[in-house]
Design an enzyme around this catalytic site. Structure first.
Site, PDB file in Angstrom:
ATOM      1  N   ASP A 453       0.834  -1.203   0.000  1.00 31.69           N
ATOM      2  CA  ASP A 453       0.000   0.000   0.000  1.00 31.69           C
ATOM      3  C   ASP A 453       0.871   1.257   0.000  1.00 31.69           C
ATOM      4  O   ASP A 453       2.065   1.206   0.349  1.00 31.69           O
ATOM      5  CB  ASP A 453      -0.885  -0.034   1.271  1.00 31.69           C
ATOM      6  CG  ASP A 453      -2.189   0.728   1.122  1.00 31.69           C
ATOM      7  OD1 ASP A 453      -2.296   1.556   0.200  1.00 31.69           O
ATOM      8  OD2 ASP A 453      -3.089   0.503   1.952  1.00 31.69           O
ATOM      9  N   ASP A 521     -11.068   1.677  -2.559  1.00 33.67           N
ATOM     10  CA  ASP A 521     -11.557   1.396  -1.212  1.00 33.67           C
ATOM     11  C   ASP A 521     -13.082   1.400  -1.180  1.00 33.67           C
ATOM     12  O   ASP A 521     -13.681   1.022  -0.177  1.00 33.67           O
ATOM     13  CB  ASP A 521     -11.013   2.435  -0.214  1.00 33.67           C
ATOM     14  CG  ASP A 521      -9.596   2.106   0.219  1.00 33.67           C
ATOM     15  OD1 ASP A 521      -9.125   0.994  -0.081  1.00 33.67           O
ATOM     16  OD2 ASP A 521      -8.950   2.968   0.847  1.00 33.67           O
TER      17      ASP A 521
END
Ligand code: GLA
Length: 700
Positions: A453, A521
């Protein structure tokens, strides 16, 4: 093109370079001023038709001269320059002398040297057998022995569309929770800048674009599209001039950055790939997907596993027992990979502390990660781990030990985003530390999968004490790529998922060393339909991570049926991300059935050809077809019902009109011509959020 025509040829007498791909031709001619000029990019043409003596390549009028392959900052050129350099005496721009060419295994290099200064450029082109994609990049070399040359801009390539009656630009825009929104607008007579100044590819824009004349559709029409293979800041300037020419120039870095090229040094740009297709936007996407599979993804033939990720279920509240409980439930559903997300390390009980301290949090994992990893393996699943190795919380042991490792400018306040700073991986010792840390984590815990990430962009990006601080914008990204490459080499079988706060860093360069990308997300299935539609313009479904999460959705609050959530996520690399401990026995049973269903269609979704379909009444669908045309899977979604009507039949243009097909679930048989021209009845369930999976098999 005759079969024996070489893919790449150069005629020194004419100064003419021609590249042939199966369905297109690209041609360049060296202009009288030594600069390569664009001649043709489009349908296949033979070389004879390219040597028209009236070619305007050498006109001294700006509006008449053929466009540059990489515009230097000299001469009667007033559009955006693809190369901007400054020499020690204050002189700017290059004036080229063409110094010859080289052809080697599908690769063409045009060598340019400056007439007075120690600067050389190779404009590079590559074609690959069976592909219409043309890869281009530039290598710029300081050929002198002293002093440096300042580079204010070095693009990979400039592209030119042929004269068209109008121009339309397709590109992708978005934000956190809304990545990959397809934007399709008339191209203004102006310079249009698509860019990221963030140090990552960006949620808000993607380095992909397509141009057409405003009439192309999903199945028909000429489309010129390009994609830059770079995971940091970038800039593409599209210039439609008043006399009707459309060119675009692009490369790494945003405006205002400069690099000092040292004696003997070569700066190589990333690849900027281009594709001409006469088969509409769908044809362009399928050609890109084929390119990404055959030339970009490291292991395209491996199936992407059905994964479970605990982030939406447990947030930072992770420990061995809780994760094992989820892992047991996931295994029963047919999940093949269990990923432990954020919160497992350092003092990381929320997003304010711990980033940078990559040792298991003692209160949550007193015996380390091994008990969980072993437990997951015993359940027959692979074990995955979330990391964010380029970042640091100020409240961490790493930052306390090495405050200078963070990207910063000493006289400026450092902006924290999500309470974190970026580490400067352009510093060799930081790159080495990140590599060492990840290498050890993978080896010690038997990690099969890293979710890598990067949750914030760069700000106040300085490199105190370094004579050429803007280099960090390039060298950080290169270090990320290098570490991923090393990890893959040293740990065969290890897979990496690209993530940057959702889909903030998805591009052809990151996909060259990862297996899939976390798309967004936002896991709301209604929102996902348009996110996935945009993603699919360039990237194939196997690289598109898509999870089924809880309802109501944590971000949008929308309630949707489990089946609808599955059907949307089954269009990509399926994952589960809900809190399974709260799912009812009926939901768990239905989920297990749908996971099994997905595994049946996985070869089609992940390795077949994709056709995007638009039906009536807000219905959309994707059709995945096996390359040999035998097996087909169709996922259709209608987010909102209209008047209680069934949508009109959905046409399936990818089917063979001469063949017959059987619906594997109902047993009904259809003629291909009927399905192509009249369509298939979707028979969606009543109500909002209706969806259906249809599987067809070609008979005979
Ligand atoms: C980012 C990712 C999420 C999750 C969180 C963890 O937002 O996109 O999937 O991993 O970070 O902090």
């Amino acid at each position: 093109m005759p079969a024996d025509t070489p893919a790449v040829a150069f005629d020194p007498a004419l100064g003419l370079a021609v590249l042939h791909t199966p369905n297109s031709t690209y041609a360049v001619r060296i202009g009288a001023d030594g600069s390569p000029r664009h001649l043709h990019w489009g349908p296949a043409l033979d070389a004879a038709s390219l040597t028209d003596p009236r070619s305007p390549a050498d006109s001294s009028f700006e509006d008449e001269a053929a466009a540059d392959e990489l515009a230097p900052q000299t001469g009667a050129r007033f559009g955006p320059a693809g190369l901007r350099v400054r020499f020690a005496d204050g002189t700017v721009g290059a004036q080229w002398h063409f110094d010859g060419h080289r052809i080697d295994d599908g690769e063409l290099r045009l060598r340019l040297v400056d007439r007075r200064y120690p600067l050389a450029a190779d404009l590079c082109y590559r074609v690959r057998p069976g592909s219409d994609v043309i890869e281009r990049w530039t290598e710029l070399t300081h050929t002198g022995e002293t002093g440096h040359i300042v580079i204010d801009r070095l693009d990979s390539a400039s592209w030119t569309a042929p004269p068209l009656s109008d121009y339309r630009l397709s590109h992708l825009v978005g934000g956190w929770f809304s990545e990959f929104q397809l934007q399709r607008d008339r191209l203004p007579v102006a310079e249009t800048v698509l860019t990221s100044r963030r140090g990552i590819t960006g949620h808000h824009a993607s380095p992909w674009l397509a141009l057409d004349d405003g009439t192309a559709t999903e199945e028909h029409g000429e489309v010129w599209s390009t994609a830059l293979a770079w995971s940091g800041s970038w800039r593409i300037t599209v210039h439609r001039n008043p006399v009707g020419r459309a060119t675009w120039t692009g490369g790494f870095g945003h405006e205002g950055l400069s690099w000092n090229l040292r004696p003997g040094e070569t700066l190589q740009t990333p690849v900027f790939a281009g594709l001409y297709t006469p088969d509409g936007f769908g044809g362009a996407s399928r050609a890109w997907h084929a390119h990404v599979r055959s030339q970009v993804l490291p292991e395209p033939d491996r199936d992407q596993p059905v994964l479970y990720n605990s982030w939406e279920a447990t947030g930072f509240d992770v420990d061995t027992a809780g994760q094992l409980r989820l892992a047991e439930l996931a295994a029963r559903l047919g999940v093949e990979l269990f990923v432990l997300d954020d919160g497992w390390f350092g003092a990381r009980t929320d997003d304010r502390a711990g980033l940078g301290d990559w040792t298991p949090r003692p209160a949550a994992f007193p015996e380390g990660l091994r008990p969980l990893a072993d437990g997951v393996h015993r359940l027959g699943m692979a074990f995955g781990l979330w990391v964010e190795p380029e970042m640091v919380n100020a409240d961490s042991d790493l930052f306390r030990a090495h405050p200078d490792w963070a990207v910063h400018t000493p006289t400026r306040d450092a902006t924290e985003l999500r309470n974190q700073l970026v580490l400067n991986l352009a510093r060799p010792e930081v790159e080495a530390w990140v590599h060492r840390t990840l290498d050890r984590l993978v080896a010690e815990n038997d990690v099969d999968w890293l979710k890598w990430d990067a949750n914030r962009p760069f700000t106040e990006a300085g490199w105190p004490g370094h004579p050429d601080p803007d280099r960090l914008w390039i060298d950080h990204t290169r270090a990320v790529h290098r570490i991923m490459d090393r990890l893959r080499t040293d740990h065969p079988g290890l897979r990496i998922e690209a993530c940057a706060g959702g889909g903030g860093r998805v591009d052809l360069a990151i996909l060259a060393r990862t297996d899939q990308a976390w798309t967004s997300d936002n896991t709301d299935p209604v929102d996902r339909i348009s996110i996935q539609h945009g993603f699919s313009q360039l990237f194939p479904a196997q690289a598109m991570a898509a999870w089924v999460t809880d309802s109501p959705n944590g971000i949008t609050g929308r309630t949707t049926p489990l089946r609808f959530r599955f059907h949307v996520a089954m269009a990509g690399a399926l994952g589960l991300g809900g809190d399974l401990t709260h799912w009812t026995p009926e939901e768990l049973t239905e989920a297990a059935e749908l996971v099994a269903r997905y595994k049946e269609i996985r070869p089609l979704v992940q390795h077949g050809e994709q056709h995007r379909l638009t039906g009536a009444g807000g219905t959309t669908a994707v059709h995945y077809a096996a390359a040999d045309g035998t097996e087909h899977a169709l996922l259709a979604w209608r987010p909102a019902t209209r008047f209680g009507h069934q949508p009109a039949p959905l046409r399936l243009p990818a089917l063979d009109g001469q063949a017959r097909y059987r619906d594997l679930d109902t047993g009904e048989e259809y003629g291909g011509a009927l399905l192509r021209h009249r369509g298939i009845e979707l028979r969606l369930p009543v109500g909002d959020h209706a969806s259906r999976l249809i599987r067809l098999r070609r008979l005979g």
